[in-house]
Design a protein around this motif. Structure first.
Motif, short mmCIF file in Angstrom:
data_model
loop_
_atom_site.label_atom_id
_atom_site.label_comp_id
_atom_site.label_asym_id
_atom_site.label_seq_id
_atom_site.Cartn_x
_atom_site.Cartn_y
_atom_site.Cartn_z
N GLY A 91 72.64 51.09 51.49
CA GLY A 91 71.38 50.71 50.85
C GLY A 91 71.64 49.96 49.57
N ILE A 92 70.69 49.18 49.13
CA ILE A 92 70.81 48.47 47.86
C ILE A 92 69.62 48.83 46.97
CG2 ILE A 92 72.20 46.58 48.73
CD1 ILE A 92 69.68 44.89 49.00
N TYR A 93 69.85 48.78 45.66
CA TYR A 93 68.86 49.22 44.67
C TYR A 93 68.79 48.20 43.53
CZ TYR A 93 66.51 52.68 41.59
OH TYR A 93 65.64 53.36 40.77
N LEU A 98 56.44 41.13 39.67
CA LEU A 98 56.06 39.74 39.38
C LEU A 98 57.26 38.81 39.28
CD1 LEU A 98 53.16 40.17 36.78
CD2 LEU A 98 53.04 40.02 39.27
N ASP A 99 58.44 39.39 39.10
CA ASP A 99 59.66 38.59 39.00
C ASP A 99 60.48 38.60 40.28
OD1 ASP A 99 59.09 38.06 36.31
OD2 ASP A 99 60.05 39.92 35.67
N THR A 100 60.02 39.32 41.29
CA THR A 100 60.79 39.47 42.54
C THR A 100 60.48 38.33 43.50
OG1 THR A 100 60.77 41.89 42.32
CG2 THR A 100 61.25 40.98 44.50
N GLY A 112 64.27 60.25 46.78
CA GLY A 112 63.03 60.78 46.22
C GLY A 112 62.09 59.66 45.79
N ALA A 113 62.64 58.45 45.65
CA ALA A 113 61.82 57.28 45.31
C ALA A 113 60.82 56.96 46.41
CB ALA A 113 62.70 56.07 45.05
N SER A 114 61.05 57.49 47.61
CA SER A 114 60.11 57.25 48.71
C SER A 114 58.76 57.90 48.43
CB SER A 114 60.68 57.79 50.02
OG SER A 114 60.79 59.21 49.97
N ARG A 174 58.84 53.99 41.26
CA ARG A 174 59.63 53.79 40.05
C ARG A 174 59.40 52.39 39.50
NH1 ARG A 174 65.38 56.40 42.15
NH2 ARG A 174 64.61 58.54 42.39
N ARG A 175 59.07 52.29 38.25
CA ARG A 175 58.87 51.00 37.60
C ARG A 175 60.16 50.19 37.66
NH1 ARG A 175 58.36 49.30 31.82
NH2 ARG A 175 56.61 47.85 31.67
N THR A 176 60.06 48.93 38.03
CA THR A 176 61.16 47.99 38.26
C THR A 176 61.95 48.28 39.53
OG1 THR A 176 62.99 49.04 37.03
CG2 THR A 176 61.42 47.70 35.75
N ALA A 177 61.51 49.28 40.32
CA ALA A 177 62.19 49.56 41.59
C ALA A 177 61.15 49.77 42.69
CB ALA A 177 63.08 50.78 41.47
#
Length: 261
Positions: free
Chosen positions: A92-94, A100-102, A144-146, A150-153
């Motif tokens: 996986g990548i993180y 807005l920058d993606t 757990g991010a699922s 998370r801000r910026t993720a």
């Protein structure tokens, strides 16, 4: 306790990362024969040498953003073993960045590795398992991010939410063949290369974990062996969270206050 892992054949993606190495080492020590894959051949060779893999084990570099490369990996499994008993979709990548920058390309890259690759590989590997009558275990490494944006993720979090749903989907559709599909959410692994966090950020994160420490190889390994073994023979479509309570709460709020007890 996990004696039934001995002699099993296991495929692990993203084997050269921190958690991937933990998983590979744990399965090796439990007696499994391993197929390890990652993007870099030199790192795979070094990992294989450090583990002193069994004779039937092998490594194969793969680009998980490329369907042909994923199918070639599955084809190698079919040629050598016929099928695996255990598939661990760990890669996986993180990347970090505000929505807005993606770019669209970055969005696609994250989903390609974190969701599309587990779908393609599980489809190919499970087909082999069904054909060979293997009643095996598929384990997707989630986060757990699922469940906690998370801000910026946000894109990463969304990809892991989708992976959890895919896990349940395979659990439903493969149950009739005796193949189980579950997700494992490891805790914060200090030293991970995927995020490039500063030491200050790492220490701050650890200080907010309710059980007060980062994840260890034993934490991840024991949970993975449970899901891979017959001890979880009645478990499918589930998510096992092993993160010290990090995904349910944080000590960051009012951490200067103590209980009256």
């Amino acid at each position: 306790m996990f004696d039934d892992i001995k002699g099993k054949r296991a495929l692990v993606t993203g084997a050269c990362g921190v958690i991937g190495r933990w998983i590979a080492q744990t399965l090796h020590e439990a007696g499994a024969t391993l197929a390890l894959t990652d993007a870099k051949a030199s790192e795979l060779d070094a990992l294989a040498a450090s583990l002193d893999l069994r004779p039937d084990s092998f490594t194969k570099p793969a680009d998980l953003t490329d369907e042909a490369s994923i199918k070639a990996l599955a084809g190698e499994i079919g040629q050598r073993w016929g099928a695996v008993d255990i598939l661990v979709n760990n890669a996986g990548i993180y990347p970090s960045g505000f929505l807005l920058d993606t770019s669209t390309e970055e969005f696609d890259r994250i989903f390609s590795v974190n969701l599309r690759a587990p779908f393609i590989l599980t489809r190919e590997i499970a087909t082999q398992m069904v054909r060979k009558g293997v009643k095996g275990s598929i384990i997707n490494i989630s986060s757990g991010a699922s469940r906690k944006m998370r801000r910026t993720a946000c894109v990463y979090s969304t990809s892991k939410t989708a992976l959890d749903r895919l896990t349940k989907g395979f659990g439903v559709e493969l149950a009739e063949y005796g193949i189980r599909s579950n997700a494992l959410e490891p805790g914060f692994a200090a030293g991970s290369k995927v995020s490039g966090l500063t030491d200050a950020h790492i220490q701050s994160t650890i200080s907010q974990i309710p059980l007060g420490r980062p994840s260890s190889r034993e934490d991840v390994g024991n949970a993975l062996l449970y899901l891979a073994s017959d001890l979880s023979s009645y478990v499918t479509g589930a998510t096992l969270t092993v993160d010290g309570g990090n995904s349910i709460g944080s000590l960051a709020v009012h951490q200067d206050k103590k209980s009256a007890l």
